[in-house]
Design a protein around this motif. Structure first.
Motif, PDB file in Angstrom:
ATOM      1  N   GLN A 147       0.855  -1.183   0.000  1.00  0.00           N
ATOM      2  CA  GLN A 147       0.000   0.000   0.000  1.00  0.00           C
ATOM      3  C   GLN A 147       0.895   1.239   0.000  1.00  0.00           C
ATOM      4  N   VAL A 148       0.618   2.144  -0.945  1.00  0.00           N
ATOM      5  CA  VAL A 148       1.360   3.398  -1.050  1.00  0.00           C
ATOM      6  C   VAL A 148       0.416   4.545  -0.712  1.00  0.00           C
ATOM      7  N   PRO A 149       0.958   5.729  -0.398  1.00  0.00           N
ATOM      8  CA  PRO A 149       0.082   6.870  -0.102  1.00  0.00           C
ATOM      9  C   PRO A 149      -0.771   7.241  -1.318  1.00  0.00           C
ATOM     10  N   LYS A 150      -1.922   7.851  -1.038  1.00  0.00           N
ATOM     11  CA  LYS A 150      -2.776   8.335  -2.121  1.00  0.00           C
ATOM     12  C   LYS A 150      -2.061   9.473  -2.836  1.00  0.00           C
ATOM     13  N   GLY A 151      -2.335   9.613  -4.115  1.00  0.00           N
ATOM     14  CA  GLY A 151      -1.734  10.685  -4.886  1.00  0.00           C
ATOM     15  C   GLY A 151      -1.561  10.273  -6.330  1.00  0.00           C
ATOM     16  N   PHE A 152      -1.455  11.263  -7.185  1.00  0.00           N
ATOM     17  CA  PHE A 152      -1.340  11.039  -8.619  1.00  0.00           C
ATOM     18  C   PHE A 152      -0.055  10.275  -8.937  1.00  0.00           C
ATOM     19  N   ASP A 153      -0.173   9.120  -9.552  1.00  0.00           N
ATOM     20  CA  ASP A 153       0.942   8.291 -10.015  1.00  0.00           C
ATOM     21  C   ASP A 153       1.857   7.757  -8.911  1.00  0.00           C
ATOM     22  N   VAL A 154       1.427   7.794  -7.650  1.00  0.00           N
ATOM     23  CA  VAL A 154       2.280   7.299  -6.563  1.00  0.00           C
ATOM     24  C   VAL A 154       2.538   5.795  -6.740  1.00  0.00           C
ATOM     25  N   ALA A 155       1.497   5.033  -7.028  1.00  0.00           N
ATOM     26  CA  ALA A 155       1.666   3.583  -7.219  1.00  0.00           C
ATOM     27  C   ALA A 155       2.539   3.314  -8.445  1.00  0.00           C
ATOM     28  N   ASP A 156       2.298   4.038  -9.527  1.00  0.00           N
ATOM     29  CA  ASP A 156       3.093   3.861 -10.746  1.00  0.00           C
ATOM     30  C   ASP A 156       4.572   4.135 -10.470  1.00  0.00           C
ATOM     31  N   ASN A 157       4.843   5.220  -9.779  1.00  0.00           N
ATOM     32  CA  ASN A 157       6.234   5.584  -9.471  1.00  0.00           C
ATOM     33  C   ASN A 157       6.903   4.534  -8.590  1.00  0.00           C
ATOM     34  N   GLU A 158       6.149   3.967  -7.657  1.00  0.00           N
ATOM     35  CA  GLU A 158       6.689   2.921  -6.778  1.00  0.00           C
ATOM     36  C   GLU A 158       7.061   1.682  -7.591  1.00  0.00           C
ATOM     37  N   ILE A 159       6.196   1.315  -8.524  1.00  0.00           N
ATOM     38  CA  ILE A 159       6.476   0.157  -9.373  1.00  0.00           C
ATOM     39  C   ILE A 159       7.747   0.398 -10.185  1.00  0.00           C
ATOM     40  N   VAL A 160       7.841   1.557 -10.825  1.00  0.00           N
ATOM     41  CA  VAL A 160       9.009   1.857 -11.660  1.00  0.00           C
ATOM     42  C   VAL A 160      10.286   1.874 -10.816  1.00  0.00           C
ATOM     43  N   GLN A 161      10.201   2.401  -9.613  1.00  0.00           N
ATOM     44  CA  GLN A 161      11.374   2.471  -8.735  1.00  0.00           C
ATOM     45  C   GLN A 161      11.864   1.074  -8.348  1.00  0.00           C
ATOM     46  N   ARG A 162      10.948   0.150  -8.081  1.00  0.00           N
ATOM     47  CA  ARG A 162      11.318  -1.184  -7.601  1.00  0.00           C
ATOM     48  C   ARG A 162      11.582  -2.183  -8.734  1.00  0.00           C
ATOM     49  N   LEU A 163      11.100  -1.879  -9.899  1.00  0.00           N
ATOM     50  CA  LEU A 163      11.186  -2.766 -11.061  1.00  0.00           C
ATOM     51  C   LEU A 163      12.642  -3.060 -11.437  1.00  0.00           C
TER      52      LEU A 163
END
Length: 148
Positions: free
Chosen positions: A49-65
């Motif tokens: 679970q990531v904080p709410k916000g525009f593209d937060v989940a997307d950015n987390e995926i790209v960072q960990r990928l």
């Protein structure tokens, strides 16, 4: 190789297919969302679970990928970032995004955004069909067989 799921908008039936595949193939599968997600108890399935916000989940995926990982998403800009980082991107309808097609898809997406922004009703995507589910399961299975 891991599977990352852009889970906020991922249909439940697709998550179920992914859960079964993770157990069968022992591939770590992580659902990333800004809401709390329920996942079956498994060593190979987790929710982040990531904080709410525009593209937060997307950015987390790209960072960990990592290069070679698979990302499940219908988000074209996220798919473009995944491909640029050496990953694979598959949408819930069973279509792989590729370096050859992503630019055209981004252009079309941006054009549709402009139309919507000017008040034009463009409609949304069609509901996920049984054929889409089967196509997704088949493509996922082929990918896991080839990269597992």
């Amino acid at each position: 190789m891991q599977i990352w799921v852009d889970a906020d908008a991922c249909p439940g039936v697709i998550k179920d297919i992914l859960f079964r595949a993770a157990e069968r193939t022992h591939v770590m599968t992580t659902l990333v969302a800004n809401q709390l997600l329920r996942t079956p108890p498994s060593t190979f399935i987790r929710a982040l679970q990531v904080p709410k916000g525009f593209d937060v989940a997307d950015n987390e995926i790209v960072q960990r990928l990592q290069a070679g990982d698979l990302v499940i998403t219908a988000d074209i800009p996220l798919a473009a970032d995944v491909i640029a980082k050496g990953g694979y991107a598959l949408n819930p309808r069973g279509e792989f995004y590729s370096a050859e097609t992503i630019k055209a898809l981004l252009t079309l997406r941006n054009f549709m955004d402009e139309l919507r922004g000017s008040g034009v009703q463009t409609g949304g995507p069609a509901a996920l069909s049984n054929g889409d589910r089967k196509a997704f399961a088949n493509q996922l299975d082929k990918f896991l067989t080839a990269h597992g």
